[in-house]
Design a protein around this motif. Structure first.
Motif, short mmCIF file in Angstrom:
data_model
loop_
_atom_site.label_atom_id
_atom_site.label_comp_id
_atom_site.label_asym_id
_atom_site.label_seq_id
_atom_site.Cartn_x
_atom_site.Cartn_y
_atom_site.Cartn_z
N LYS A 190 0.82 -1.21 0.00
CA LYS A 190 0.00 0.00 0.00
C LYS A 190 0.85 1.26 0.00
CE LYS A 190 -3.68 2.21 2.75
NZ LYS A 190 -4.54 2.04 3.97
N SER A 191 1.88 1.28 0.84
CA SER A 191 2.67 2.51 0.98
C SER A 191 3.50 2.80 -0.27
CB SER A 191 3.55 2.45 2.23
OG SER A 191 4.55 1.47 2.14
N ILE A 192 4.08 1.76 -0.88
CA ILE A 192 4.91 2.00 -2.05
C ILE A 192 4.07 2.44 -3.25
CG2 ILE A 192 4.93 -0.34 -3.06
CD1 ILE A 192 7.96 0.00 -3.47
N LEU A 193 2.89 1.87 -3.40
CA LEU A 193 2.02 2.26 -4.51
C LEU A 193 1.41 3.63 -4.28
CD1 LEU A 193 0.24 -1.12 -5.37
CD2 LEU A 193 1.99 0.06 -6.70
N ALA A 194 1.15 3.98 -3.02
CA ALA A 194 0.61 5.32 -2.72
C ALA A 194 1.61 6.40 -3.12
CB ALA A 194 0.27 5.43 -1.24
N SER A 195 2.88 6.19 -2.77
CA SER A 195 3.91 7.16 -3.15
C SER A 195 4.07 7.23 -4.65
CB SER A 195 5.24 6.79 -2.49
OG SER A 195 6.27 7.64 -2.94
N ALA A 196 4.13 6.07 -5.31
CA ALA A 196 4.31 6.04 -6.76
C ALA A 196 3.15 6.72 -7.48
CB ALA A 196 4.46 4.60 -7.24
N LYS A 197 1.93 6.43 -7.05
CA LYS A 197 0.74 7.03 -7.69
C LYS A 197 0.73 8.55 -7.51
CE LYS A 197 -3.48 6.89 -9.54
NZ LYS A 197 -4.04 8.21 -9.23
N ALA A 198 1.10 9.03 -6.33
CA ALA A 198 1.13 10.47 -6.09
C ALA A 198 2.17 11.15 -6.98
CB ALA A 198 1.42 10.76 -4.62
N GLN A 199 3.31 10.50 -7.19
CA GLN A 199 4.34 11.05 -8.06
C GLN A 199 3.88 11.06 -9.51
OE1 GLN A 199 8.32 9.48 -7.52
NE2 GLN A 199 8.94 10.04 -9.60
N VAL A 200 3.24 9.98 -9.94
CA VAL A 200 2.70 9.90 -11.31
C VAL A 200 1.73 11.04 -11.57
CG1 VAL A 200 1.18 8.56 -12.82
CG2 VAL A 200 3.05 7.42 -11.62
N ASP A 201 0.81 11.25 -10.63
CA ASP A 201 -0.20 12.30 -10.81
C ASP A 201 0.43 13.69 -10.81
OD1 ASP A 201 -2.09 10.31 -10.88
OD2 ASP A 201 -2.78 10.59 -8.83
N HIS A 202 1.37 13.92 -9.90
CA HIS A 202 1.96 15.25 -9.77
C HIS A 202 2.78 15.62 -11.00
CE1 HIS A 202 3.21 18.72 -7.32
NE2 HIS A 202 4.40 18.58 -7.90
N PHE A 203 3.54 14.66 -11.53
CA PHE A 203 4.40 14.92 -12.68
C PHE A 203 3.74 14.55 -14.00
CE2 PHE A 203 8.53 14.49 -10.03
CZ PHE A 203 8.52 15.85 -9.76
N GLN A 204 2.48 14.12 -13.95
CA GLN A 204 1.71 13.79 -15.15
C GLN A 204 2.47 12.80 -16.04
OE1 GLN A 204 0.57 17.55 -17.03
NE2 GLN A 204 0.47 18.51 -15.02
N VAL A 342 6.22 21.00 -2.58
CA VAL A 342 4.95 20.96 -1.86
C VAL A 342 4.55 19.51 -1.62
CG1 VAL A 342 4.19 23.16 -2.83
CG2 VAL A 342 3.61 21.02 -4.00
N ILE A 343 3.72 19.29 -0.63
CA ILE A 343 3.22 17.95 -0.35
C ILE A 343 2.38 17.47 -1.52
CG2 ILE A 343 1.11 18.67 0.84
CD1 ILE A 343 3.45 15.90 2.09
N ILE A 344 2.45 16.19 -1.84
CA ILE A 344 1.75 15.66 -3.01
C ILE A 344 0.63 14.69 -2.58
CG2 ILE A 344 3.68 15.97 -4.56
CD1 ILE A 344 4.28 12.94 -4.24
N GLY A 345 -0.20 14.33 -3.57
CA GLY A 345 -1.29 13.40 -3.31
C GLY A 345 -2.22 13.94 -2.24
#
Length: 528
Positions: A190-204, A342-345
Motif C-alpha cells: 500500500k505505501s509503495i504504490l501510494a507514493s508512486a501514484k502520487a508522483q505519477v499524478d503530480h508529474f503527469q 509541496v506535499i503531493i497526493g
C-alpha cells in the motif's frame, strides 16, 4: 491505491501485455514478460521451501534479475530485503541477521570481487540463511543455486496464490545510516504504490514516458520513484546497471528518455563530463533531483546542460516509501534552489515545534508527514518505531523545515545536524548552499564541533571545484556577504571527497566521528 504490487503487475500484463516495461542492453521485457517470468521464478523459489512470511535478500545491480526476484517474492508474500553490492562483511552480517533473511540472491562477481567466495566465507556467520542463489556463470559452492537454472526449470505446480493484502510488508530497506545504526524500514504494498501514484499524478507521467533506471534499486529512488512509477503509469524504464556518467548520457540519447532522476552527486558527475554537450539530451522533459533541494550553482548548470527539461526537487525517505514532497512544474530556478516543493497526493505535512504543531510562516520545526505513503515501522526495533512513527499516523522525519506561503517546504537541515553557536541555532544546509555558489567550491558539508567559548562552532569540509582551491579567507569573506556573521564557519577543511552513503547522501555522522577520533586537524591535513 487499495491493491498490491502483484495485482498492479497482473493488471498491466492483462491490459497492455505487449507494451515494453524494461529495456536492458539489447533486449526488452514487456509487462506480460515480467509477469510470466516472475511466475516461473516464484514456482522455483516455492520449491525450495520459501513461503509467505519469509524474508529474502537481493544483492545485485539494476538488472532484470533483480526485478524478477522482487516480483516473484511479492507473489509468494515474501519480504525483500534490499542490499547494496558495495556492502561488505559488517554491513551484510548486521542486515542479514537483523532481518532474519532465509535466502540471498546475489550477483556472482563484480569486477575483481567474487561474491560466491565472499558468501561461502560468511556462511557460518549468517545462520538464518538456508539458500544462496547466484546470478552469473561463475562456479558456485556446494548447496548453492544458479539463478538461470531456477529460471529454466519446468514450471512446477504453482502454489495456491497466498492471500496478500495491501498492508503486508513488501520491502525492507535499511536506512542509509547518516546519523546512526541502520534500521530496517518496513514498506508495504500500500505505501509503495501510494507514493508512486502520487508522483505519477503530480508529474503527469504517461505511457509515453521513459525513465532512466540508474538510481539503485536497494533505495526508494530506484525501486519506487523509477520502477513503481513506471508500473503505475504503464511507462518504460531503461536499466543502467550502476551509475556511470557516459553510460547514462548514452542511454538518454539511445532511448530518447524523457525522465532522469538522480541525487546531486550524480548530476555533478554528468555535468562534469567534458563531452556532455555532444550528447542529444533534448528528449528530457524532467530532471528530478532527490536528497535535498538543488544547490543554486548546480541548478544553474543543470538548466544549461539540460535546457528542455523541467528541473524539480524530490523529497522522500525510506520511511515514506518514496516521494512525498515535489516541486511544481512552474517553479523558477530560484525557487528550486530554496524550496524542496509541496506535499503531493492526499498526504499531509506539518511542522512540529516544542511538542506542538506550528505551521506559521517562517517557523522552523521538525517536518511531520502523514498518509498512505508512511511505512509500517522498523523491523525488530520497537523503541525506534515508537520514536519515529506516532500512534495517530504521523512520521517524525528528523528534518527541520519551515512551511511558507503556498505550502512550499523549505529544508533547513537534519534535526541532529543543527548546532548552537553562542546561543544561536545554525542549520548547515543554509551555509552549504551559499558556499557551493562560490566558483571554486564543488561541494560543502558542515557540522558543529565543540568550542570552549561558543559551545559549538561551524566546521565545513570543502571539496574544491578545481586544483585552484579557495582559501579560508576567501570563503569567510564570501559568507560574510550573504549570511549573518554568527553563521559564518570558523573552520574550513579542504578535502578531495567526503564520506557518502550508497544513495549519494553525505554521511555527517562519519564526519562527526572523525572529530571525536581526532582524525582531521584544523588545517585539513589528516593525522596519521
Amino acid at each position: 491505491m487499495n491493491k498490491t504490487v502483484v495485482e498492479s503487475l497482473q493488471e498491466a500484463a492483462n491490459l497492455v501485455p505487449n507494451t515494453v516495461f524494461l529495456y536492458e542492453g539489447n533486449q526488452n521485457f514487456t509487462f506480460q514478460d515480467m509477469d510470466q517470468l516472475s511466475d516461473t521464478l516464484a514456482s522455483s523459489l516455492y520449491s525450495l521451501g520459501l513461503k509467505q512470511g519469509d524474508h529474502i535478500a537481493i544483492n545485485a545491480l539494476n538488472q532484470s534479475e533483480w526485478l524478477l526476484a522482487f516480483f516473484a517474492a511479492a507473489k509468494l508474500g515474501i519480504t525483500v530485503v534490499t542490499l547494496n553490492v558495495r556492502y561488505r562483511d559488517n554491513e551484510i552480517e548486521y542486515m542479514v541477521n537483523n532481518a532474519d533473511v532465509k535466502a540471498i540472491i546475489s550477483v556472482d562477481a563484480l569486477g575483481d570481487f567474487n561474491y560466491v567466495s565472499f558468501y561461502q566465507r560468511l556462511e557460518d556467520r549468517l545462520p538464518s540463511v538456508e539458500h544462496y542463489i547466484f546470478i552469473g556463470d561463475n562456479s558456485r559452492f556446494t548447496g548453492s543455486y544458479s539463478f538461470q537454472q531456477l529460471m529454466e526449470r519446468k514450471k512446477e505446480l504453482m502454489i495456491a496464490t497466498p492471500t496478500i493484502t495491501p498492508e503486508e510488508v513488501l520491502l525492507m530497506i535499511y536506512t542509509s545510516g547518516t546519523t546512526g545504526k541502520p534500521k530496517g524500514t518496513m514498506i508495504t504494498h500500500k505505501s509503495i504504490l501510494a507514493s508512486a501514484k502520487a508522483q505519477v499524478d503530480h508529474f503527469q507521467v504517461t505511457d509515453n514516458d521513459l525513465a532512466i533506471g540508474a538510481l539503485p534499486f536497494n533505495h526508494v529512488g530506484g525501486i519506487t520513484c523509477t520502477v513503481m512509477v513506471a508500473l503505475v503509469s504503464r511507462s518504460k524504464v531503461a536499466l543502467v546497471p550502476s551509475f556511470h556518467p557516459k553510460q547514462v548520457l548514452n542511454t538518454i540519447e539511445q532511448y530518447q528518455a524523457t525522465i532522469l532522476g538522480g541525487v546531486p552527486t550524480m548530476y555533478y558527475m554528468l555535468i562534469g563530463q567534458e563531452e556532455v554537450s555532444s550528447y542529444d539530451v533534448s528528449s528530457l522533459r524532467l530532471c528530478i533531483v532527490g536528497g535535498s533541494n538543488v544547490e543554486p550553482g548546480l541548478a544553474d548548470d543543470m538548466v544549461r546542460v539540460f535546457p528542455t527539461a523541467h528541473l524539480v526537487n524530490l523529497y522522500g525517505l525510506s520511511e515514506t516509501s518514496g516521494a512525498c514532497i515535489l516541486s511544481n512544474f512552474e517553479d523558477s530556478v530560484e525557487r528550486i534552489g530554496e524550496s524542496i516543493g509541496v506535499i503531493i497526493g492526499d498526504f499531509e505535512a506539518r511542522v512540529e515545534k516544542d511538542n506542538h504543531f506550528d505551521d506559521s510562516p517562517g517557523e522552523v520545526g521538525e517536518l511531520m508527514i502523514r498518509g498512505d505513503c508512511v511505512a509500517k515501522g522498523y523491523y525488530n526495533m520497537e523503541d525506534a518505531t515508537q520514536d519515529t512513527f506516532t500512534e495517530d499516523g504521523w512520521l517524525c522525519t528528523g528534518d527541520m523545515v519551515s512551511i511558507e506561503e503556498g505550502g512550499y517546504v523549505y529544508f533547513k537541515g537534519r534535526k541532529k545536524e543543527m548546532y548552537v553557536t553562542g546561543g544561536f541555532n545554525v542549520f548547515p544546509v543554509e551555509i552549504e548552499n551559499v558556499l557551493t555558489k562560490h566558483p571554486k567550491v564543488a561541494l560543502a558539508a558542515g557540522i558543529g564541533v565543540p568550542d570552549k567559548w561558543m559551545g559549538e562552532i561551524g566546521r565545513y569540509y570543502i571539496v574544491p571545484a578545481s586544483k585552484a582551491k579557495p582559501t579560508a579567507e576567501e570563503l569567510t569573506d564570501y559568507c560574510l556577504q550573504h549570511v549573518s556573521d554568527y553563521k559564518v564557519p570558523k573552520e574550513f577543511i579542504f578535502v578531495e571527497e567526503v564520506p557518502m552513503t550508497p544513495a549519494g547522501k553525505i554521511q555527517k555522522a562519519k564526519l562527526k566521528e572523525a572529530v571525536v577520533k581526532g582524525e582531521w586537524s584544523s588545517n585539513g591535513e589528516k593525522r596519521v
